[in-house]
Scaffold this motif. Sequence first.
Motif, PDB file in Angstrom:
ATOM      1  N   VAL A   1       0.833  -1.202   0.000  1.00 11.09           N
ATOM      2  CA  VAL A   1       0.000   0.000   0.000  1.00 11.09           C
ATOM      3  C   VAL A   1       0.868   1.253   0.000  1.00 11.09           C
ATOM      4  O   VAL A   1       0.598   2.207  -0.736  1.00 11.09           O
ATOM      5  CB  VAL A   1      -0.976  -0.004   1.196  1.00 11.09           C
ATOM      6  N   GLN A   2       1.934   1.271   0.788  1.00 10.80           N
ATOM      7  CA  GLN A   2       2.828   2.426   0.824  1.00 10.80           C
ATOM      8  C   GLN A   2       3.458   2.666  -0.544  1.00 10.80           C
ATOM      9  O   GLN A   2       3.546   3.803  -1.008  1.00 10.80           O
ATOM     10  CB  GLN A   2       3.913   2.220   1.877  1.00 10.80           C
ATOM     11  N   LEU A   3       3.903   1.596  -1.189  1.00 13.25           N
ATOM     12  CA  LEU A   3       4.495   1.743  -2.514  1.00 13.25           C
ATOM     13  C   LEU A   3       3.471   2.225  -3.532  1.00 13.25           C
ATOM     14  O   LEU A   3       3.782   3.036  -4.406  1.00 13.25           O
ATOM     15  CB  LEU A   3       5.114   0.420  -2.970  1.00 13.25           C
ATOM     16  N   SER A   4       2.258   1.744  -3.419  1.00 18.19           N
ATOM     17  CA  SER A   4       1.205   2.168  -4.334  1.00 18.19           C
ATOM     18  C   SER A   4       0.891   3.655  -4.158  1.00 18.19           C
ATOM     19  O   SER A   4       0.753   4.389  -5.147  1.00 18.19           O
ATOM     20  CB  SER A   4      -0.050   1.336  -4.105  1.00 18.19           C
ATOM     21  N   VAL A   5       0.794   4.101  -2.922  1.00 26.09           N
ATOM     22  CA  VAL A   5       0.520   5.517  -2.650  1.00 26.09           C
ATOM     23  C   VAL A   5       1.676   6.387  -3.151  1.00 26.09           C
ATOM     24  O   VAL A   5       1.458   7.432  -3.780  1.00 26.09           O
ATOM     25  CB  VAL A   5       0.262   5.733  -1.140  1.00 26.09           C
ATOM     26  N   MET A   6       2.898   5.954  -2.897  1.00 33.51           N
ATOM     27  CA  MET A   6       4.057   6.714  -3.355  1.00 33.51           C
ATOM     28  C   MET A   6       4.104   6.774  -4.881  1.00 33.51           C
ATOM     29  O   MET A   6       4.383   7.827  -5.466  1.00 33.51           O
ATOM     30  CB  MET A   6       5.353   6.088  -2.825  1.00 33.51           C
ATOM     31  N   ASN A   7       3.806   5.663  -5.538  1.00 32.10           N
ATOM     32  CA  ASN A   7       3.802   5.627  -6.995  1.00 32.10           C
ATOM     33  C   ASN A   7       2.750   6.573  -7.561  1.00 32.10           C
ATOM     34  O   ASN A   7       3.008   7.290  -8.532  1.00 32.10           O
ATOM     35  CB  ASN A   7       3.547   4.190  -7.469  1.00 32.10           C
ATOM     36  N   LYS A   8       1.574   6.605  -6.956  1.00 33.08           N
ATOM     37  CA  LYS A   8       0.511   7.503  -7.411  1.00 33.08           C
ATOM     38  C   LYS A   8       0.918   8.961  -7.217  1.00 33.08           C
ATOM     39  O   LYS A   8       0.702   9.803  -8.095  1.00 33.08           O
ATOM     40  CB  LYS A   8      -0.781   7.198  -6.640  1.00 33.08           C
ATOM     41  N   ALA A   9       1.522   9.274  -6.077  1.00 33.65           N
ATOM     42  CA  ALA A   9       1.967  10.648  -5.816  1.00 33.65           C
ATOM     43  C   ALA A   9       3.038  11.075  -6.820  1.00 33.65           C
ATOM     44  O   ALA A   9       3.014  12.207  -7.327  1.00 33.65           O
ATOM     45  CB  ALA A   9       2.500  10.766  -4.391  1.00 33.65           C
ATOM     46  N   LEU A  10       3.968  10.193  -7.123  1.00 35.70           N
ATOM     47  CA  LEU A  10       5.009  10.516  -8.106  1.00 35.70           C
ATOM     48  C   LEU A  10       4.403  10.726  -9.489  1.00 35.70           C
ATOM     49  O   LEU A  10       4.830  11.605 -10.234  1.00 35.70           O
ATOM     50  CB  LEU A  10       6.058   9.410  -8.148  1.00 35.70           C
ATOM     51  N   SER A  11       3.421   9.937  -9.828  1.00 37.92           N
ATOM     52  CA  SER A  11       2.759  10.074 -11.124  1.00 37.92           C
ATOM     53  C   SER A  11       2.053  11.420 -11.236  1.00 37.92           C
ATOM     54  O   SER A  11       2.159  12.109 -12.250  1.00 37.92           O
ATOM     55  CB  SER A  11       1.770   8.931 -11.323  1.00 37.92           C
ATOM     56  N   VAL A  12       1.342  11.805 -10.179  1.00 37.10           N
ATOM     57  CA  VAL A  12       0.636  13.090 -10.183  1.00 37.10           C
ATOM     58  C   VAL A  12       1.640  14.235 -10.274  1.00 37.10           C
ATOM     59  O   VAL A  12       1.442  15.198 -11.040  1.00 37.10           O
ATOM     60  CB  VAL A  12      -0.247  13.221  -8.921  1.00 37.10           C
ATOM     61  N   ASN A  13       2.732  14.155  -9.515  1.00 37.32           N
ATOM     62  CA  ASN A  13       3.747  15.211  -9.549  1.00 37.32           C
ATOM     63  C   ASN A  13       4.432  15.285 -10.899  1.00 37.32           C
ATOM     64  O   ASN A  13       4.733  16.371 -11.389  1.00 37.32           O
ATOM     65  CB  ASN A  13       4.775  15.000  -8.442  1.00 37.32           C
ATOM     66  N   ALA A  14       4.698  14.135 -11.517  1.00 37.42           N
ATOM     67  CA  ALA A  14       5.337  14.126 -12.834  1.00 37.42           C
ATOM     68  C   ALA A  14       4.430  14.772 -13.872  1.00 37.42           C
ATOM     69  O   ALA A  14       4.896  15.538 -14.735  1.00 37.42           O
ATOM     70  CB  ALA A  14       5.684  12.700 -13.237  1.00 37.42           C
ATOM     71  N   THR A  15       3.141  14.521 -13.776  1.00 37.68           N
ATOM     72  CA  THR A  15       2.196  15.142 -14.706  1.00 37.68           C
ATOM     73  C   THR A  15       2.164  16.659 -14.506  1.00 37.68           C
ATOM     74  O   THR A  15       2.153  17.419 -15.479  1.00 37.68           O
ATOM     75  CB  THR A  15       0.786  14.556 -14.499  1.00 37.68           C
ATOM     76  N   ALA A  16       2.169  17.087 -13.258  1.00 37.57           N
ATOM     77  CA  ALA A  16       2.159  18.530 -12.975  1.00 37.57           C
ATOM     78  C   ALA A  16       3.428  19.201 -13.485  1.00 37.57           C
ATOM     79  O   ALA A  16       3.363  20.293 -14.065  1.00 37.57           O
ATOM     80  CB  ALA A  16       2.003  18.762 -11.476  1.00 37.57           C
ATOM     81  N   VAL A  17       4.559  18.559 -13.315  1.00 36.58           N
ATOM     82  CA  VAL A  17       5.825  19.128 -13.796  1.00 36.58           C
ATOM     83  C   VAL A  17       5.841  19.197 -15.318  1.00 36.58           C
ATOM     84  O   VAL A  17       6.279  20.183 -15.903  1.00 36.58           O
ATOM     85  CB  VAL A  17       7.028  18.301 -13.265  1.00 36.58           C
ATOM     86  N   THR A  18       5.345  18.153 -15.963  1.00 41.36           N
ATOM     87  CA  THR A  18       5.289  18.149 -17.427  1.00 41.36           C
ATOM     88  C   THR A  18       4.415  19.285 -17.934  1.00 41.36           C
ATOM     89  O   THR A  18       4.788  20.003 -18.867  1.00 41.36           O
ATOM     90  CB  THR A  18       4.740  16.804 -17.932  1.00 41.36           C
ATOM     91  N   ASP A  19       3.246  19.474 -17.319  1.00 42.75           N
ATOM     92  CA  ASP A  19       2.361  20.578 -17.715  1.00 42.75           C
ATOM     93  C   ASP A  19       3.037  21.930 -17.498  1.00 42.75           C
ATOM     94  O   ASP A  19       2.938  22.835 -18.336  1.00 42.75           O
ATOM     95  CB  ASP A  19       1.056  20.526 -16.932  1.00 42.75           C
ATOM     96  N   MET A  20       3.731  22.077 -16.368  1.00 39.52           N
ATOM     97  CA  MET A  20       4.407  23.334 -16.069  1.00 39.52           C
ATOM     98  C   MET A  20       5.496  23.624 -17.093  1.00 39.52           C
ATOM     99  O   MET A  20       5.621  24.740 -17.589  1.00 39.52           O
ATOM    100  CB  MET A  20       5.007  23.294 -14.663  1.00 39.52           C
ATOM    101  N   LEU A  21       6.292  22.609 -17.430  1.00 39.47           N
ATOM    102  CA  LEU A  21       7.365  22.815 -18.404  1.00 39.47           C
ATOM    103  C   LEU A  21       6.815  23.141 -19.784  1.00 39.47           C
ATOM    104  O   LEU A  21       7.377  23.976 -20.499  1.00 39.47           O
ATOM    105  CB  LEU A  21       8.258  21.571 -18.468  1.00 39.47           C
ATOM    106  N   GLN A  22       5.737  22.510 -20.171  1.00 36.71           N
ATOM    107  CA  GLN A  22       5.142  22.812 -21.469  1.00 36.71           C
ATOM    108  C   GLN A  22       4.597  24.236 -21.506  1.00 36.71           C
ATOM    109  O   GLN A  22       4.711  24.919 -22.523  1.00 36.71           O
ATOM    110  CB  GLN A  22       4.038  21.808 -21.795  1.00 36.71           C
ATOM    111  N   SER A  23       4.027  24.707 -20.418  1.00 43.17           N
ATOM    112  CA  SER A  23       3.519  26.073 -20.402  1.00 43.17           C
ATOM    113  C   SER A  23       4.665  27.082 -20.386  1.00 43.17           C
ATOM    114  O   SER A  23       4.529  28.180 -20.919  1.00 43.17           O
ATOM    115  CB  SER A  23       2.606  26.297 -19.202  1.00 43.17           C
TER     116      SER A  23
END
Length: 59
Positions: free
Chosen positions: A18-40
Amino acid sequence: MNMNSIMASQLRSLQSTVQLSVMNKALSVNATAVTDMLQSMQSQPAPHPFKGSSVDVKA
């Protein structure tokens, strides 16, 4: 092995999963936010840090 130690082992394994799953989801959300920020940021021209702000004239 008795039943308590088997259950404790399975609980530790589940908690780790469960901890790994939560961490993986958080990293995925952060990676998406960073990608959007860099594209803008790429669509906006960056101002030159000192060009056009002052003029040096030597006589």
